[in-house]
Design a protein around this motif. Sequence first.
Motif, PDB file in Angstrom:
ATOM      1  N   GLN A  43      21.969  68.520   7.485  1.00  0.00           N
ATOM      2  CA  GLN A  43      21.313  67.228   7.357  1.00  0.00           C
ATOM      3  C   GLN A  43      21.192  66.839   5.887  1.00  0.00           C
ATOM      4  O   GLN A  43      20.939  67.699   5.030  1.00  0.00           O
ATOM      5  CB  GLN A  43      19.919  67.278   7.997  1.00  0.00           C
ATOM      6  CG  GLN A  43      19.916  67.691   9.451  1.00  0.00           C
ATOM      7  CD  GLN A  43      18.515  67.953   9.948  1.00  0.00           C
ATOM      8  OE1 GLN A  43      18.158  69.057  10.320  1.00  0.00           O
ATOM      9  NE2 GLN A  43      17.685  66.902   9.961  1.00  0.00           N
ATOM     10  N   ASN A  45      18.717  65.206   4.583  1.00  0.00           N
ATOM     11  CA  ASN A  45      17.311  65.424   4.232  1.00  0.00           C
ATOM     12  C   ASN A  45      16.547  65.870   5.469  1.00  0.00           C
ATOM     13  O   ASN A  45      17.149  66.153   6.505  1.00  0.00           O
ATOM     14  CB  ASN A  45      16.683  64.159   3.604  1.00  0.00           C
ATOM     15  CG  ASN A  45      16.876  62.935   4.481  1.00  0.00           C
ATOM     16  OD1 ASN A  45      16.606  62.964   5.671  1.00  0.00           O
ATOM     17  ND2 ASN A  45      17.377  61.850   3.882  1.00  0.00           N
ATOM     18  N   PHE A  48      16.679  62.649   8.540  1.00  0.00           N
ATOM     19  CA  PHE A  48      17.891  62.004   9.031  1.00  0.00           C
ATOM     20  C   PHE A  48      18.816  63.012   9.706  1.00  0.00           C
ATOM     21  O   PHE A  48      18.949  64.150   9.245  1.00  0.00           O
ATOM     22  CB  PHE A  48      18.636  61.326   7.875  1.00  0.00           C
ATOM     23  CG  PHE A  48      18.012  60.030   7.448  1.00  0.00           C
ATOM     24  CD1 PHE A  48      18.424  58.834   8.006  1.00  0.00           C
ATOM     25  CD2 PHE A  48      16.996  60.002   6.503  1.00  0.00           C
ATOM     26  CE1 PHE A  48      17.849  57.644   7.622  1.00  0.00           C
ATOM     27  CE2 PHE A  48      16.408  58.824   6.108  1.00  0.00           C
ATOM     28  CZ  PHE A  48      16.836  57.640   6.671  1.00  0.00           C
TER      29      PHE A  48
END
Length: 391
Positions: A43, A45, A48
């Motif tokens: 991912q 972050n 998200f």
Amino acid sequence: MKNAKIYLGESPILLSLKPDKVGGLLAAALVASLLALPFVGLQPNRLFPGEALSLLNSAGITGLWPLLLLPLCLTNRALPLRLLLTTAALPLLLYTAGHTATALLENAGPLARVSLGAGFWLALFWLCLLITDTALRLKLGPLSRLALVTVLTGAVIALLAAGRCDDLSLLKEFHNRSDFWRQGLRHLQLALGSMVPAVLAGIPLGVACHRSPGLRAALFPVLNILQTVPSLAMFGLLMVPLSLLATAYPWLGELGIRGIGAAPAVIALFLYSLLPIVSNTALGFDRVDASIREAATAMGMSRRQRLWQVEFPLAMPVILSGLRVVVTLNIGLVAVAALVGGGGYGTYIFQGLGQTATDLVILGALPTLLLAFLAAMLIDTLIALQQGTRE
């Protein structure tokens, strides 16, 4: 000639070569989960969604180690070796995930996260079933099963303590929560704090129900109604009277008895715990043979002596079965009590749901599941030892 065929058909050699359908199916499901489903997700972050990666794309050819389990699981031979390898495979699976996360984050951004995918969780599930199936086939005793769980838990804790999995998003959430162990202590306090008074009240009520059919007919419907009330509704119903009591008597609020917090959680869990304890206690005493009571009376035992020295030990396995239900029920419901400020690991679950942070939800759900499993395992061991003592 006919006897010879029967002897050969039941020989240890042929039995060891007999295909193990259950073991082979579980091992095949394990391999299929790892190869066909995403093993990890990269991912950008915390929130998200990112790229789902299979085991081969993330760990490479070294990730094919589960294939080594297939030959052992296809037959009934070498069960001790199978148990040893499947037990070692569980921390190895976690190590593989941690090593994969470290490799993926080397060229990723500073906010990147590596989360565990469906392939990892399903593989963990199949692996636990494979270990359980092998232990059952070996007919391990209660202490041996407890030792097996202790070894597995210790190996996983040692792996986590060594920092081999710190790059996983789940472990990052753990390190960001400085109150993790405090919430765990709070979780146990709520679960045990409601169970102890339920045991102190439920066992005498169960004995009274055994001796008085009228009391049983009046009490059991009430306890059944309490058991059918949804947990959120129960917490909500308790908030109003407790808030009024805290307002009318401020000293109660100073003691912690308020509309939110531990008070409604403990009271609700106490009410939910009564039915399993009372019913199992009454059932345990019902199962004591009348001839045993007559023999104890003929030996000159008083009613109290007969209760504590004869009836209660014989009813103990059934009572412990009810206690097992109460412990697992309470540990799970404490997570829901976080909605009324009770605390515990449910706090992380609802925070994660509000932030759409899956790993934070898992951080609250996984230790809750493990606590319930370990508590049930410990009580199962006590029940088995109690029954073995009786025999």
